[in-house]
Structure formats: C-alpha cells, structure tokens
Design a protein around this motif. Structure first.
Motif, short mmCIF file in Angstrom:
data_model
loop_
_atom_site.label_atom_id
_atom_site.label_comp_id
_atom_site.label_asym_id
_atom_site.label_seq_id
_atom_site.Cartn_x
_atom_site.Cartn_y
_atom_site.Cartn_z
N GLU A 385 0.83 -1.21 0.00
CA GLU A 385 0.00 0.00 0.00
C GLU A 385 0.86 1.26 0.00
N LYS A 386 1.98 1.21 0.72
CA LYS A 386 2.87 2.37 0.79
C LYS A 386 3.59 2.59 -0.54
N VAL A 387 4.04 1.50 -1.16
CA VAL A 387 4.71 1.62 -2.45
C VAL A 387 3.75 2.20 -3.49
N ARG A 388 2.53 1.70 -3.49
CA ARG A 388 1.53 2.20 -4.44
C ARG A 388 1.19 3.65 -4.18
N ALA A 389 1.00 4.01 -2.92
CA ALA A 389 0.61 5.39 -2.59
C ALA A 389 1.64 6.39 -3.10
N ALA A 390 2.91 6.04 -2.97
CA ALA A 390 3.97 6.93 -3.45
C ALA A 390 3.91 7.06 -4.97
N ALA A 391 3.63 5.96 -5.67
CA ALA A 391 3.53 6.01 -7.12
C ALA A 391 2.34 6.84 -7.58
N VAL A 392 1.21 6.69 -6.91
CA VAL A 392 0.02 7.47 -7.26
C VAL A 392 0.29 8.96 -7.06
N ALA A 393 0.97 9.30 -5.97
CA ALA A 393 1.25 10.71 -5.68
C ALA A 393 2.15 11.35 -6.73
N LYS A 394 3.03 10.56 -7.34
CA LYS A 394 3.99 11.10 -8.30
C LYS A 394 3.54 10.98 -9.76
N PHE A 395 2.87 9.88 -10.10
CA PHE A 395 2.72 9.52 -11.51
C PHE A 395 1.29 9.39 -12.00
N SER A 396 0.31 9.51 -11.14
CA SER A 396 -1.07 9.40 -11.60
C SER A 396 -1.41 10.55 -12.55
N ARG A 397 -2.47 10.37 -13.31
CA ARG A 397 -2.91 11.44 -14.20
C ARG A 397 -3.23 12.70 -13.42
N GLU A 398 -3.79 12.52 -12.23
CA GLU A 398 -4.15 13.68 -11.41
C GLU A 398 -2.92 14.46 -10.97
N ALA A 399 -1.77 13.78 -10.88
CA ALA A 399 -0.54 14.44 -10.45
C ALA A 399 0.25 15.04 -11.60
N THR A 400 0.03 14.57 -12.82
CA THR A 400 0.90 14.97 -13.93
C THR A 400 0.20 15.78 -15.02
N VAL A 401 -1.02 15.42 -15.37
CA VAL A 401 -1.71 16.11 -16.47
C VAL A 401 -1.88 17.60 -16.19
N PRO A 402 -2.25 18.02 -14.96
CA PRO A 402 -2.36 19.46 -14.70
C PRO A 402 -1.05 20.21 -14.94
N ALA A 403 0.09 19.55 -14.70
CA ALA A 403 1.37 20.22 -14.96
C ALA A 403 1.56 20.47 -16.44
N TYR A 404 1.14 19.53 -17.28
CA TYR A 404 1.20 19.75 -18.72
C TYR A 404 0.26 20.88 -19.14
N LEU A 405 -0.94 20.90 -18.60
CA LEU A 405 -1.88 21.96 -18.94
C LEU A 405 -1.33 23.33 -18.56
N SER A 406 -0.69 23.40 -17.39
CA SER A 406 -0.09 24.66 -16.97
C SER A 406 1.02 25.07 -17.93
N LEU A 407 1.81 24.12 -18.39
CA LEU A 407 2.88 24.45 -19.33
C LEU A 407 2.29 24.93 -20.66
N TYR A 408 1.28 24.26 -21.16
CA TYR A 408 0.66 24.67 -22.42
C TYR A 408 0.17 26.11 -22.30
N ARG A 409 -0.46 26.43 -21.18
CA ARG A 409 -0.98 27.81 -21.00
C ARG A 409 0.15 28.82 -20.98
N ARG A 410 1.25 28.47 -20.33
CA ARG A 410 2.39 29.40 -20.29
C ARG A 410 2.95 29.61 -21.69
N VAL A 411 3.06 28.52 -22.44
CA VAL A 411 3.59 28.60 -23.79
C VAL A 411 2.70 29.48 -24.68
N LEU A 412 1.40 29.37 -24.46
CA LEU A 412 0.44 30.15 -25.26
C LEU A 412 0.23 31.55 -24.71
N GLY A 413 0.83 31.83 -23.56
CA GLY A 413 0.64 33.14 -22.94
C GLY A 413 -0.73 33.36 -22.40
N ALA A 414 -1.42 32.26 -22.09
CA ALA A 414 -2.79 32.34 -21.58
C ALA A 414 -2.81 32.47 -20.07
#
Length: 414
Positions: A385-414
């Motif tokens: 459970e501990k190994v999985r929890a650490a992976a979810v915190a780092k690599f889940s879509r909820e942890a990573t996709v928003p970072a991409y969206l933030s980058l796209y907005r910065r690139v577009l100046g939005a």
C-alpha cells in the motif's frame, strides 16, 4: 485549447505508451487532444494520420533508406538505433495548416519529421524528451564507453576512437544546430537526470526546461491479489518471485540483462535461498538464465495493461539493472501495483524509487550491491500500500496532467 501530440507510432515501445497515456489523460479532462502518427494501429480515440496509403509506403521507404545511411557509420560501443531526421514526411505541412494551438512533439524519429520540418513548424512547440536524441547527433543515448560528446559541438577531436565510417553523428548534430538556431522548444524531461543532461548540452542548453513525469493510469495499474495473480500465470504461490522485464529485455545492452545475470549469480553465492525463483518478460521465451541456478520462468511479451498488471502483482521484487534509463515505464508500473524495485542509481531511477521506502538504489554497476539489495528486500517485506501510494502521488494522471496543462498555457501566454 487544441493540443496535437506527434509520435512515430501509437503502440509499441516506451515512448509510444507514455505519449498515448498523456493523450488519454488530457482527453479525460476534456481537452481537445489529438495524436498524429505515421500509421495508426491502436484504434484509440483521437489517433490519426493524414497520410494516404501511398504516402505511408513512401514514409516506410524513407525510413529504410535512412537506416541504411546511418549504418554506414560503425559505433561498436554504442550499437543502439541512430536516427537521421533527413527525409520530410509531409506531416510538417499538415501541422502548419491545422487549427491546433500547441504541438507536443514526442519520439519523432523513424523519419516521422525531418530536422528541417521541425524547424519549420510555425506553432508553439512543447517537446517531451523520451531519450537523448533531441540534443545529441544521430544517437538516442550516450556512448557508455565514450560519454559526454553532446556537451560540446561535435568535432573530429571528440569522436570516439573506435568509430569508423562517415561521421554521421557529427553531421546530424550540425544539421540540427543550423536548422534550429533561433527556435524555441519548451522541453519536458520526465526525469531530473534527463533535464540535467539537456541543460549541459551544447545544442539545447539554452532552451526552457520543465520536469514532468510521464502520466500513468493508476486505475489500470493497481495491485491484485498475489495468490490469484500467481495462479493465473501458473506460477508457484509459495515462492519468492523476482521479476525482470523490459522492451528488448535480453537484447538491449542498456537494459542490463548481463548485469542482472551477474547479480543473480552473486545472490546465489552470497545470499542463497531455496525459495526464490525468477520470472522475466519482454525477452527470450524459454530456456534458462545462463550460469544461474535459480528456477526461471520466461513469460513472453505483453502488449496490454491487464496482463502486465497480473505479472507485476505476482512479483515480490522488481529488478531494473539498467545502465541507462530515463523514466522506465516498467518501474513506475510495478510501483503502482505495489511492487518495490531494486535498481542501480542511474538516470531517472531516483525520481521513482525512494531508497529504503519504495525500493533500493545500488551503486552502479556492482553485482554484489544489487544482489544484496534484492536479498534485503526479500527479507524485509515492503507494505504494498505504501509503495503504491507513493507512485500514485507522483505519476497518476491527477498528479501529472495538470502540470502539462499549466505548461501549455504558459507557452500560449494564456
């Protein structure tokens, strides 16, 4: 926001899997995400190619021609794929004529886009680096015996002494330097290691960089009952199972199969246990591990997440003896299934593994150290459970996709 991902393929290989996972994650959050490839094969939503059959055949012919040219250069200590980016596929013109807002390049080799086509893309570019090709010559990873050429302009003076034939690597590096001068690429590195390499490179050191892990569907990769997994695979339930697997597991020198063999030999010699067996996927399909007395199970190659989930869940320890790796999908997938990893402390391994908490990192490339780590992990049960929890915190879509969206907005100046 309309996002276009560009990758040579939409199935097979780590880059394709990582790019498709990002694409699916964005679509899952309501983003208009599209996936452009040479020839679709996955049947997934949003994946397409504007190339007609004749153009796809031409693209294949160009890929074969480029491979023959690259083969004129002989690099005995760096035999991995070399890519030229020489022939235009026509995808560059389509990209410029499209209505997408931002282009996210991924693995665009295999003559998916030529170096000049990349230079002529008129839309903002985010480039997710799945290996070192964007800032090297034709190579995709560093020459382990002659490292660091990419830190300076490629010249005859820094060419490995054992390389023969035309200087393809230097020629490709020079073409990149000329074509991409003045262009801005917003680089994404899935690991801190790769970001550091890009920063130290002569070609891309000036480009903006962001570290964002590759997204993983942590619902698709989640633990199942270990006994049930063993039964599904026909594996013993009362044995400790050590797992190794990778794309080209037994043939790609970077993945360290020979180092695994040495570590297993050291394990038998120094920590021998009668209840330990080895299983492997992605390489040979039968036989025995040479020089190793431990019983071995060769499982074949898997292309679907469910089968891999079962394989990971049957294991007690995953071993990643890589010489070079960015952010290997296998280690992240294993962690999401609650399985800790023993690995050498190289590349992006420390981005995934918290030493002593979710696995162990051994000094590169000592067989005795890796063997001791495997033994310690087998003797010190990790809370899945501990190994999985650490992976979810780092690599889940909820942890990573928003970072991409933030980058796209910065690139577009939005």
């Amino acid at each position: 926001m309309k996002v276009l991902h560009v990758n040579a393929f939409d199935a097979g290989g780590g880059a394709a899997r990582a790019a498709m996972r990002l694409h699916a994650g964005l679509r899952g959050q309501g983003v208009d995400s599209r996936f452009l490839t040479l020839k679709p094969s996955s049947g997934e939503a949003g994946v397409f190619s504007p190339l007609r059959k004749r153009q796809q055949l031409a693209a294949f012919a160009k890929r074969q021609a480029a491979a023959r040219i690259a083969a004129l250069q002989k690099t005995p200590t760096n035999p991995i794929i070399h890519s030229l980016g020489l022939f235009p596929s026509g995808l560059g013109r389509w990209i410029n004529a499209s209505d997408v807002d931002v282009v996210n390049l991924h693995w665009v080799c295999a003559e998916t886009l030529s170096i000049r086509e990349i230079a002529r893309i008129e839309k903002p570019i985010v480039w997710t680096m799945h290996d070192m090709w964007p800032f090297m010559g034709a190579e995709h990873y560093d020459d382990l015996d002659h490292p660091g050429r990419w830190k300076a302009p490629y010249t005859r003076a820094n060419r490995p002494a054992n390389a023969t034939g035309p200087g393809i690597d230097a020629w490709v590096w020079a073409r990149k330097a000329r074509a991409w001068a003045g262009r801005t690429f917003h680089l994404v590195a899935p690991s801190r290691w790769l970001a550091g390499c890009a920063a130290d490179s002569a070609l891309m050191g000036h480009q903006p960089r962001t570290v964002i892990a590759n997204p993983l569907d942590t619902d698709a990769f989640a633990p199942i009952d270990r006994v049930a997994a063993c039964r599904m695979l026909g594996l013993p339930e009362n044995r400790k199972l050590v797992l190794f697997g990778a794309f080209g597991a037994t043939s790609d020198r970077r993945k360290g199969y020979d180092l695994l063999v040495a570590a297993l030999q050291a394990f038998e010699r120094n920590h021998g246990r009668a209840d330990v067996e080895v299983m492997m996927f992605g390489g040979q399909t039968d036989g025995e591990i040479p020089g190793v007395g431990l019983k071995s199970h060769f499982l074949g190659t898997f292309h679907d997440d469910l089968s891999l989930r079962v394989v990971y869940s049957a294991a007690d320890v995953f071993v990643a003896p890589s010489r070079q790796d960015n952010l290997p999908n296998t280690v992240v997938e294993a962690a999401a299934c609650g399985v800790p990893t023993a690995a050498f402390d190289i590349g992006g391994m420390s981005d995934i593994i918290d030493h002593g908490e979710t696995g162990m990192l051994a000094p590169a490339f000592g067989a005795d150290g890796l063997a001791a780590g495997i033994a310690w992990m087998l003797n010190t049960p990790f809370a899945r459970e501990k190994v999985r929890a650490a992976a979810v915190a780092k690599f889940s879509r909820e942890a990573t996709v928003p970072a991409y969206l933030s980058l796209y907005r910065r690139v577009l100046g939005a």
